[in-house]
Design a protein around this motif. Structure first.
Motif, PDB file in Angstrom:
ATOM      1  N   ASP A   1      48.334 -11.636 -32.416  1.00  0.00           N
ATOM      2  CA  ASP A   1      49.660 -12.175 -32.727  1.00  0.00           C
ATOM      3  C   ASP A   1      50.555 -12.287 -31.491  1.00  0.00           C
ATOM      4  O   ASP A   1      51.630 -12.891 -31.551  1.00  0.00           O
ATOM      5  CB  ASP A   1      50.350 -11.321 -33.794  1.00  0.00           C
ATOM      6  N   GLN A   2      50.128 -11.736 -30.369  1.00  0.00           N
ATOM      7  CA  GLN A   2      50.896 -11.854 -29.131  1.00  0.00           C
ATOM      8  C   GLN A   2      50.632 -13.167 -28.392  1.00  0.00           C
ATOM      9  O   GLN A   2      51.347 -13.518 -27.455  1.00  0.00           O
ATOM     10  CB  GLN A   2      50.546 -10.693 -28.184  1.00  0.00           C
TER      11      GLN A   2
ATOM     12  N   GLY B   1      53.545 -15.956 -28.035  1.00  0.00           N
ATOM     13  CA  GLY B   1      54.611 -15.563 -27.130  1.00  0.00           C
ATOM     14  C   GLY B   1      54.183 -15.594 -25.677  1.00  0.00           C
ATOM     15  O   GLY B   1      54.930 -16.060 -24.798  1.00  0.00           O
TER      16      GLY B   1
ATOM     17  N   ALA C   1      53.897 -19.186 -24.469  1.00  0.00           N
ATOM     18  CA  ALA C   1      55.200 -19.801 -24.224  1.00  0.00           C
ATOM     19  C   ALA C   1      55.790 -19.332 -22.896  1.00  0.00           C
ATOM     20  O   ALA C   1      56.404 -20.107 -22.153  1.00  0.00           O
ATOM     21  CB  ALA C   1      56.155 -19.476 -25.369  1.00  0.00           C
ATOM     22  N   ALA C   2      55.594 -18.040 -22.597  1.00  0.00           N
ATOM     23  CA  ALA C   2      56.138 -17.478 -21.366  1.00  0.00           C
ATOM     24  C   ALA C   2      55.340 -17.883 -20.140  1.00  0.00           C
ATOM     25  O   ALA C   2      55.902 -18.049 -19.047  1.00  0.00           O
ATOM     26  CB  ALA C   2      56.195 -15.953 -21.473  1.00  0.00           C
TER      27      ALA C   2
ATOM     28  N   GLY D   1      47.767 -20.134 -30.560  1.00  0.00           N
ATOM     29  CA  GLY D   1      48.170 -19.798 -29.202  1.00  0.00           C
ATOM     30  C   GLY D   1      47.048 -19.479 -28.253  1.00  0.00           C
ATOM     31  O   GLY D   1      47.296 -19.164 -27.085  1.00  0.00           O
TER      32      GLY D   1
END
Length: 212
Positions: free
Chosen positions: A111-112, A115, A118-119, A139
């Motif tokens: 689930d990371q 994020g 995106a970073a 992702g």
């Protein structure tokens, strides 16, 4: 270094990557061959990394060891000199610190991925899949499904997927999928035609490419 086994593993990995690219399941930023480290089974992983073919990749998993930063630094030096990509397991901070090419997430941390992507859109992000439910995780640039064959280490207690189930997982996944678990030079060719984008291993790569 076992040159014969090394040649087989790289040859098969390259075939898988080429076949994957034909159906848009692999790209030039995904290494065909991933060397997964393990503090117990690969205590000096930089020595093997320094012998990998250009274009291969290393996934450094330190599992919280005190020497993680020093080992990561040595791996970054070896991989840069060799033209090999370096992913850090579950530790984006360490990946930033050593200038790695991305991260590898265990299934519990998939689930990371959104994020992190995106970073750091320049990073490659791979994730572990030990269950079918992990296949839809967003992702990720690629998944690493295991164990395909009976394996040792942490996967010893997990039943092997087998080639049929693995191929079904590959077909269902929205991103490229690597094969991991029990893969050696003798079994590698069986993956051709499975849809895998490449292969990953610990002991087999250590034995084939590591120092004598």
């Amino acid at each position: 270094m076992n040159r014969a086994d090394a040649e087989i593993l790289w040859e098969v990995a390259s075939v898988l990557a080429r076949d994957g690219a034909k159906v848009s399941r692999a790209g030039p930023d995904l290494p065909p061959l991933l060397f997964f480290t393990d503090p117990d089974r690969t205590p000096r992983p930089w020595e093997t990394a320094a012998r990998l073919p250009a274009g291969a990749g290393v996934v450094f998993r330190h599992f919280g060891r005190a020497d993680a930063r020093e080992t990561a630094r040595r791996l970054r030096e070896a991989t840069l000199a060799r033209g090999v990509r370096l992913l850090i397991g579950l530790d984006a901070e360490l990946a930033e610190a050593v200038g790695a090419d991305g991260v590898h997430l265990p299934e519990r941390a998939l689930d990371q991925a959104v994020g992190i992507a995106a970073a750091r859109p320049d990073w490659r992000i791979t994730g572990a899949a030990h269950s079918a439910s992990a296949l839809a995780s967003p992702g990720l640039d690629a998944l690493v499904a295991s164990p395909v064959f009976a394996a040792g280490g942490a996967s010893a207690a997990r039943p092997p997927l087998g080639l049929k189930v693995f191929a079904d997982w590959v077909a269902a996944a929205p991103c490229p999928v690597y094969a991991l678990g029990g893969i050696d030079a003798g079994k590698a060719r069986g993956l051709i035609g499975s849809g895998a984008c490449g292969l990953a291993a610990i002991s087999a790569i250590q034995a084939a490419f590591g120092p004598d």
